[in-house]
Design a protein around this motif. Structure first.
Motif, mmCIF file in Angstrom:
data_model
loop_
_atom_site.group_PDB
_atom_site.id
_atom_site.type_symbol
_atom_site.label_atom_id
_atom_site.label_comp_id
_atom_site.label_asym_id
_atom_site.label_seq_id
_atom_site.Cartn_x
_atom_site.Cartn_y
_atom_site.Cartn_z
ATOM 1 N N SER A 27 35.600 102.766 -12.971
ATOM 2 C CA SER A 27 34.643 103.369 -12.026
ATOM 3 C C SER A 27 33.264 103.485 -12.663
ATOM 4 N N GLU A 28 32.983 102.611 -13.603
ATOM 5 C CA GLU A 28 31.716 102.654 -14.325
ATOM 6 C C GLU A 28 30.544 102.544 -13.346
ATOM 7 N N GLY A 29 29.521 103.370 -13.576
ATOM 8 C CA GLY A 29 28.342 103.368 -12.717
ATOM 9 C C GLY A 29 28.396 104.382 -11.601
ATOM 10 N N HIS A 30 29.558 105.023 -11.415
ATOM 11 C CA HIS A 30 29.705 105.980 -10.312
ATOM 12 C C HIS A 30 29.949 107.413 -10.797
ATOM 13 N N TYR A 31 29.958 107.617 -12.106
ATOM 14 C CA TYR A 31 30.133 108.973 -12.626
ATOM 15 C C TYR A 31 28.823 109.757 -12.471
ATOM 16 N N SER A 32 28.959 111.054 -12.212
ATOM 17 C CA SER A 32 27.783 111.904 -12.032
ATOM 18 C C SER A 32 28.021 113.244 -12.718
ATOM 19 N N PRO A 33 27.671 113.360 -14.005
ATOM 20 C CA PRO A 33 27.947 114.591 -14.758
ATOM 21 C C PRO A 33 27.293 115.844 -14.179
ATOM 22 N N SER A 34 26.127 115.705 -13.570
ATOM 23 C CA SER A 34 25.423 116.883 -13.066
ATOM 24 C C SER A 34 25.470 117.018 -11.548
ATOM 25 N N GLY A 35 25.883 115.970 -10.850
ATOM 26 C CA GLY A 35 25.853 116.035 -9.396
ATOM 27 C C GLY A 35 27.196 115.938 -8.715
ATOM 28 N N TRP A 36 28.279 115.938 -9.485
ATOM 29 C CA TRP A 36 29.610 115.773 -8.895
ATOM 30 C C TRP A 36 29.926 116.867 -7.883
ATOM 31 N N ASN A 37 29.419 118.109 -8.137
ATOM 32 C CA ASN A 37 29.739 119.230 -7.244
ATOM 33 C C ASN A 37 29.097 119.084 -5.870
ATOM 34 N N ASN A 38 28.161 118.155 -5.728
ATOM 35 C CA ASN A 38 27.566 117.900 -4.412
ATOM 36 C C ASN A 38 28.381 116.902 -3.603
ATOM 37 N N ARG A 39 29.405 116.322 -4.208
ATOM 38 C CA ARG A 39 30.267 115.378 -3.512
ATOM 39 C C ARG A 39 31.377 116.153 -2.806
ATOM 40 N N THR A 40 31.023 116.749 -1.699
ATOM 41 C CA THR A 40 31.950 117.610 -0.963
ATOM 42 C C THR A 40 32.772 116.847 0.063
ATOM 43 N N ASN A 41 32.395 115.624 0.358
ATOM 44 C CA ASN A 41 33.103 114.783 1.322
ATOM 45 C C ASN A 41 33.928 113.753 0.561
ATOM 46 N N ILE A 42 35.188 113.578 0.962
ATOM 47 C CA ILE A 42 36.071 112.647 0.260
ATOM 48 C C ILE A 42 35.489 111.233 0.208
ATOM 49 N N ALA A 43 34.680 110.891 1.207
ATOM 50 C CA ALA A 43 34.069 109.558 1.248
ATOM 51 C C ALA A 43 33.009 109.370 0.178
ATOM 52 N N GLN A 44 32.626 110.466 -0.479
ATOM 53 C CA GLN A 44 31.611 110.384 -1.525
ATOM 54 C C GLN A 44 32.202 110.076 -2.897
ATOM 55 N N TYR A 45 33.527 110.155 -3.026
ATOM 56 C CA TYR A 45 34.123 109.861 -4.330
ATOM 57 C C TYR A 45 35.356 108.964 -4.256
ATOM 58 N N ALA A 46 36.205 109.110 -3.257
ATOM 59 C CA ALA A 46 37.441 108.328 -3.180
ATOM 60 C C ALA A 46 37.202 106.816 -3.129
ATOM 61 N N PRO A 47 36.207 106.305 -2.380
ATOM 62 C CA PRO A 47 36.012 104.849 -2.343
ATOM 63 C C PRO A 47 35.660 104.240 -3.696
ATOM 64 N N TYR A 48 35.275 105.073 -4.642
ATOM 65 C CA TYR A 48 34.915 104.570 -5.969
ATOM 66 C C TYR A 48 36.037 104.756 -6.986
ATOM 67 N N GLY A 49 37.198 105.174 -6.485
ATOM 68 C CA GLY A 49 38.362 105.261 -7.356
ATOM 69 C C GLY A 49 38.588 106.610 -8.008
ATOM 70 N N PHE A 50 38.067 107.684 -7.403
ATOM 71 C CA PHE A 50 38.257 109.022 -7.954
ATOM 72 C C PHE A 50 39.225 109.819 -7.084
ATOM 73 N N VAL A 51 40.091 110.598 -7.722
ATOM 74 C CA VAL A 51 41.046 111.406 -6.965
ATOM 75 C C VAL A 51 40.441 112.726 -6.513
ATOM 76 N N THR A 52 39.440 113.225 -7.235
ATOM 77 C CA THR A 52 38.735 114.453 -6.865
ATOM 78 C C THR A 52 37.259 114.295 -7.193
ATOM 79 N N ALA A 53 36.451 115.175 -6.617
ATOM 80 C CA ALA A 53 35.016 115.155 -6.928
ATOM 81 C C ALA A 53 34.789 115.464 -8.403
ATOM 82 N N TYR A 54 35.545 116.443 -8.940
ATOM 83 C CA TYR A 54 35.377 116.785 -10.350
ATOM 84 C C TYR A 54 35.739 115.617 -11.256
ATOM 85 N N GLY A 55 36.707 114.819 -10.840
ATOM 86 C CA GLY A 55 37.074 113.644 -11.618
ATOM 87 C C GLY A 55 35.945 112.642 -11.722
ATOM 88 N N SER A 56 34.974 112.714 -10.800
ATOM 89 C CA SER A 56 33.857 111.780 -10.826
ATOM 90 C C SER A 56 32.736 112.239 -11.749
#
Length: 303
Positions: free
Chosen positions: A186-215
């Protein structure tokens, strides 16, 4: 002049009485600052000594200690009776599940040396809630113990069990590195400071993350994959798979579910090859033990 003499005599009289009164008191020879003094061990202390200290060499702390806690948060200790229940649950669902699949020597070697319970939840400035954290591979702190609901397994999974397995996986990763190719999926899609703004599953699941925090970063990603694999229901996995199919604008996308499957495969192989732990067997053991605590008297401390 006469008035001054009377005042001086009165002061001398009062002073003499004070000195006499103080001299008659018996002073204890025990310092109030003696750190060696300890309260008498209660039943939980004795049970912890036998079931955690002797069994696993783990210091189980349920009396909240400032030095063990976040000093920037307002926190409270866990209620005593809830601490009894949590001590029973952690041993049965977490440690003994790993004993069953990986062997007790595995648990003794890799389990954290300190378990620290906090009663309140730990709110962060960005609006997120810390459910637990591991420090240096030695200590795991579990937060929010005063909200314990042993009869509500979905809630227990979300608030406690997922945290336990997440933090334990961090300890294992610090002992033996997981394969570096995981970080590239999932290289290029990690967001260390903005992951908590990914409140919609469509903001992280399509990139291969199981949870927003995982991103947030790869180390949290594999810890989340591990914890979710062990605790999620089939309905949750079905919802995640559906969430990988469209982006935030509703446009169809592909590849996210396949990435998640690759991550699960890497995680399972890593656990089997590095520690001899079969994750499917471990998940079955955890599910069975979650069901078993529904029929246990968690307020009792068995011999």
């Amino acid at each position: 002049m006469k008035t001054n003499i009377i005042a001086y005599l009165l002061l001398a009289f009062l002073t003499g009485n004070i000195i006499t009164s103080c001299s008659e008191e018996e002073l204890s020879d025990v310092s109030i600052f003696d750190e060696s003094l300890q309260s008498e061990p209660n039943e939980l202390d004795k049970w912890i000594e036998k079931n955690y200290l002797y069994a696993y060499n783990i210091d189980f702390k349920y009396r909240m200690e400032d030095i063990e806690s976040s000093l920037s948060n307002n926190l409270v200790p866990i209620d005593y009776q809830l601490a009894v229940q949590m001590a029973r649950i952690i041993k049965h669902v977490w440690f003994e599940a790993y004993d069953e699949v990986g062997g007790i020597n595995f648990t003794r070697q890799y389990a954290p040396k300190v378990i620290h319970l906090i009663g309140s939840r730990q709110w962060n400035p960005n609006g997120t809630v810390t459910l637990g954290y591991a420090e240096g591979g030695l200590k795991v702190t579990l937060v929010g113990g005063n909200w314990l609901e042993p009869d509500n397994i979905p809630f227990m999974n979300e608030m406690y069990f997922q945290t336990m397995h997440h933090e334990f996986s961090h300890i294992l990763h610090q002992t033996k590195n997981y394969p570096v190719e995981y970080n590239q999926l999932s290289e290029g899609h990690y967001s260390p400071s903005g992951w908590n703004n990914r409140t919609n599953i469509a903001q992280y699941a399509p990139y291969g993350f199981v949870t927003a925090y995982g991103s947030s970063q790869p180390t949290e990603d594999i810890a989340e994959v591990t914890a979710c694999y062990l605790t999620w229901s089939q309905e949750q996995w079905d919802a995640l798979e559906a969430g990988t199919k469209t982006d935030v604008d509703g446009n169809p996308v592909s590849g996210g579910w396949e990435i998640i499957q690759q991550k699960i495969t890497i995680m399972k192989n890593y656990m089997k090859e590095s520690f001899g732990v079969d994750m499917d067997q471990l998940r079955d053991a955890i599910n069975r033990r979650c069901e078993e605590i529904q029929h246990m008297d968690l307020n009792e401390l068995p011999e």
